[in-house]
Design an enzyme around this catalytic site. Structure first.
Site, PDB file in Angstrom:
ATOM      1  CD1 TRP A 133      23.665 -17.578  -7.222  1.00 55.26           C
ATOM      2  CD2 TRP A 133      21.638 -17.766  -8.501  1.00 55.26           C
ATOM      3  NE1 TRP A 133      22.425 -16.681  -6.892  1.00 55.26           N
ATOM      4  CE2 TRP A 133      21.511 -16.803  -7.479  1.00 55.26           C
ATOM      5  CE3 TRP A 133      20.732 -18.185  -9.340  1.00 55.26           C
ATOM      6  CZ2 TRP A 133      20.188 -16.152  -7.397  1.00 55.26           C
ATOM      7  CZ3 TRP A 133      19.346 -17.312  -9.331  1.00 55.26           C
ATOM      8  CH2 TRP A 133      19.245 -16.527  -8.273  1.00 55.26           C
ATOM      9  CG  ASP A 203      26.156 -17.895 -13.766  1.00 54.62           C
ATOM     10  OD1 ASP A 203      26.295 -16.701 -14.062  1.00 54.62           O
ATOM     11  OD2 ASP A 203      25.179 -18.258 -13.023  1.00 54.62           O
ATOM     12  CE  LYS A 227      23.950 -11.128  -9.542  1.00 55.46           C
ATOM     13  NZ  LYS A 227      23.354 -10.876  -8.103  1.00 55.46           N
TER      14      LYS A 227
HETATM   15  N1  PMP Z   1      23.624 -16.795 -11.381  1.00 54.29           N
HETATM   16  C1  PMP Z   1      24.343 -15.907 -10.438  1.00 54.29           C
HETATM   17  C2  PMP Z   1      25.487 -16.260 -10.275  1.00 54.29           C
HETATM   18  C3  PMP Z   1      23.692 -14.817  -9.871  1.00 54.29           C
HETATM   19  O1  PMP Z   1      24.274 -14.166  -8.788  1.00 54.29           O
HETATM   20  C4  PMP Z   1      22.203 -14.500 -10.300  1.00 54.29           C
HETATM   21  C5  PMP Z   1      21.522 -13.451  -9.667  1.00 54.29           C
HETATM   22  N2  PMP Z   1      21.712 -13.192  -8.298  1.00 54.29           N
HETATM   23  C6  PMP Z   1      21.521 -15.242 -11.389  1.00 54.29           C
HETATM   24  C7  PMP Z   1      22.459 -16.168 -11.710  1.00 54.29           C
HETATM   25  C8  PMP Z   1      20.209 -14.922 -11.815  1.00 54.29           C
HETATM   26  O2  PMP Z   1      20.352 -13.815 -12.116  1.00 54.29           O
HETATM   27  P1  PMP Z   1      18.982 -12.947 -13.068  1.00 54.29           P
HETATM   28  O3  PMP Z   1      18.258 -12.673 -11.663  1.00 54.29           O
HETATM   29  O4  PMP Z   1      19.489 -11.986 -13.791  1.00 54.29           O
HETATM   30  O5  PMP Z   1      18.226 -14.154 -13.756  1.00 54.29           O
END
Ligand code: PMP
Length: 393
Positions: A133, A203, A227
């Site tokens: 990520w 994040d 989550k």
């Molecule tokens: N950052 C992290 C740490 C994630 O786990 C995720 C989604 N799995 C995201 C960003 C992206 O999130 P979204 O699908 O809401 O854009």
């Protein structure tokens, strides 16, 4: 109206519109629910689902469903304010920070952060890459300008955190970016990073509200809700108020943090249902679980149950993260003999446990054990893993 037998009008007691019983488990409808280890959207607290079911036709006092009322009306404004107040209490947010409820998921933040924060007399923003990520965040940030990658764990397949000595902080950087929990690899910073200099941007999408925070250490902390905090559709951004000054006035309106802050997250129609559910999850955390300290203790206990099994059968299970950098939220491992993977997933499914396949980019097994995953679910999985290793090792 039916009269009393003596012909008088019955005394009607006014229903107390403000009374709502505490969020607690009330029925047996959970019988058919499996243990859902999905990485997100993910398991929700059952009492929250039950509250939604109770209120979905008519929000107490509103005369209509949360899905039907105006975001500008008193009822929704109260809901949004209450959700905000609860988050402020849980996170210890005071006057220095603002809480925003946005859309576009965490990925929109990959862009909004550099778009808003890098304008000004700053050096390149610094990024720490401990998993997939963070890598995706850098890809987006690079579209806005040069980036200084301070640390990248790519060579060890993102199995670890940096040592403090790896963190070469530039006090003049626009900001310093980390991913507190890498959802795919299962690597997590165990506490708040101590940083002097640039604003810390974090994040926290897959570990939001899993432990208490020192929010004053953060310039910006953000998380999509799906989550650990609610349904997909809302992203929480906690931003230090002085950073709002960095939003340039010529930004496209939705992309400006300043616009959202000035309008109290009502610059456009906010995701009303998602904010309502986020508020219920915060209520559950505060009033039923007993706050983030209590939640953290439970999370540590749950994760320990699974890591103990990995450590008990090191010839059979191969954990992905280095033991000292393991996540309390996403437990990632594979089998020393990969042929067991499919079999394990199907045995788990037969025992009412699902969502355990690792992310499509890395494979293996990933057990996501967010706040709402009950202890019994983790115990059931630990037992299954123990039996499976004993039978097949
Ligand atoms: N950052 C992290 C740490 C994630 O786990 C995720 C989604 N799995 C995201 C960003 C992206 O999130 P979204 O699908 O809401 O854009």
């Amino acid at each position: 109206m039916l009269l009393e037998s003596d012909g008088t009008t019955p005394v009607q007691s006014e229903p107390n519109k403000d009374y709502r019983p505490p969020i607690a488990m009330t029925s047996s409808t959970t019988n058919e629910r499996i243990y859902n280890f999905s990485a997100g959207p993910a398991v929700m607290p059952v009492p929250v689902l039950e509250r939604i079911r109770e209120e979905i036709l008519c929000l107490p006092g509103a005369g209509a469903s949360i899905l039907e009322i105006s975001h500008r009306g008193k009822d929704f404004i109260e809901i949004q304010n209450a959700a905000k107040q609860r988050l402020m209490r849980l996170l210890g947010v005071g006057d220095d920070h603002e809480i925003l409820f946005l859309q576009g998921g965490a990925r929109l933040q990959f862009s909004m952060i550099p778009i808003n924060l890098r304008r000004g007399p700053f050096d390149a923003a610094q990024y720490v890459l401990t998993g997939s990520w963070g890598v995706s965040a850098v890809e987006e940030a690079r579209k806005e300008g040069p980036i200084d990658v301070v640390y990248d764990a790519k060579d060890t397949n993102y199995d670890r955190l940096p040592a403090a000595s790896d963190l070469r902080v530039n006090p003049k950087a626009a900001y310093f970016y980390i991913t507190s929990n890498e959802t795919i690899q299962g690597v997590q910073f165990p506490g708040d990073l101590d940083l002097s200099g640039p604003p810390l941007v974090c994040d926290s999408s897959s570990d939001f509200l899993y432990r208490p925070y020192d929010i004053n250490k953060y310039g910006l902390l953000y998380a999509c809700a799906q989550k650990n905090a609610g349904p997909a559709g809302v992203t929480v951004v906690v931003i230090r108020k002085d950073l709002l000054e960095r939003s340039a006035s010529d930004l496209p309106g939705y992309l400006s943090y300043q616009n959202h802050a000035k309008a109290d997250s009502m610059w456009n129609t906010p995701p009303t249902f998602a904010i309502y559910v986020l508020g219920l999850v915060a209520e559950w955390l505060e009033d039923t679980v007993g706050g983030l300290k209590a939640m953290h203790a439970i999370n540590r206990e749950k994760a320990a149950l699974l890591y103990e099994v990995l450590d008990q059968f090191p010839q059979f299970y191969v954990g992905h993260a280095r033991p000292q950098d393991r996540s309390l939220m996403n437990v990632t491992f594979r089998f020393s003999k990969p042929e067991f993977e499919k079999q394990f997933l199907s045995v788990a499914k037969a025992n009412a446990m699902d969502g355990l396949a690792g992310h499509r980019s890395v494979g293996g097994i990933r057990a996501s054990i967010y706040n709402a995953m009950p202890m019994d679910g983790v115990k059931a999985l630990a037992e299954l893993m123990t039996d499976f290793a004993r039978t097949n090792a």
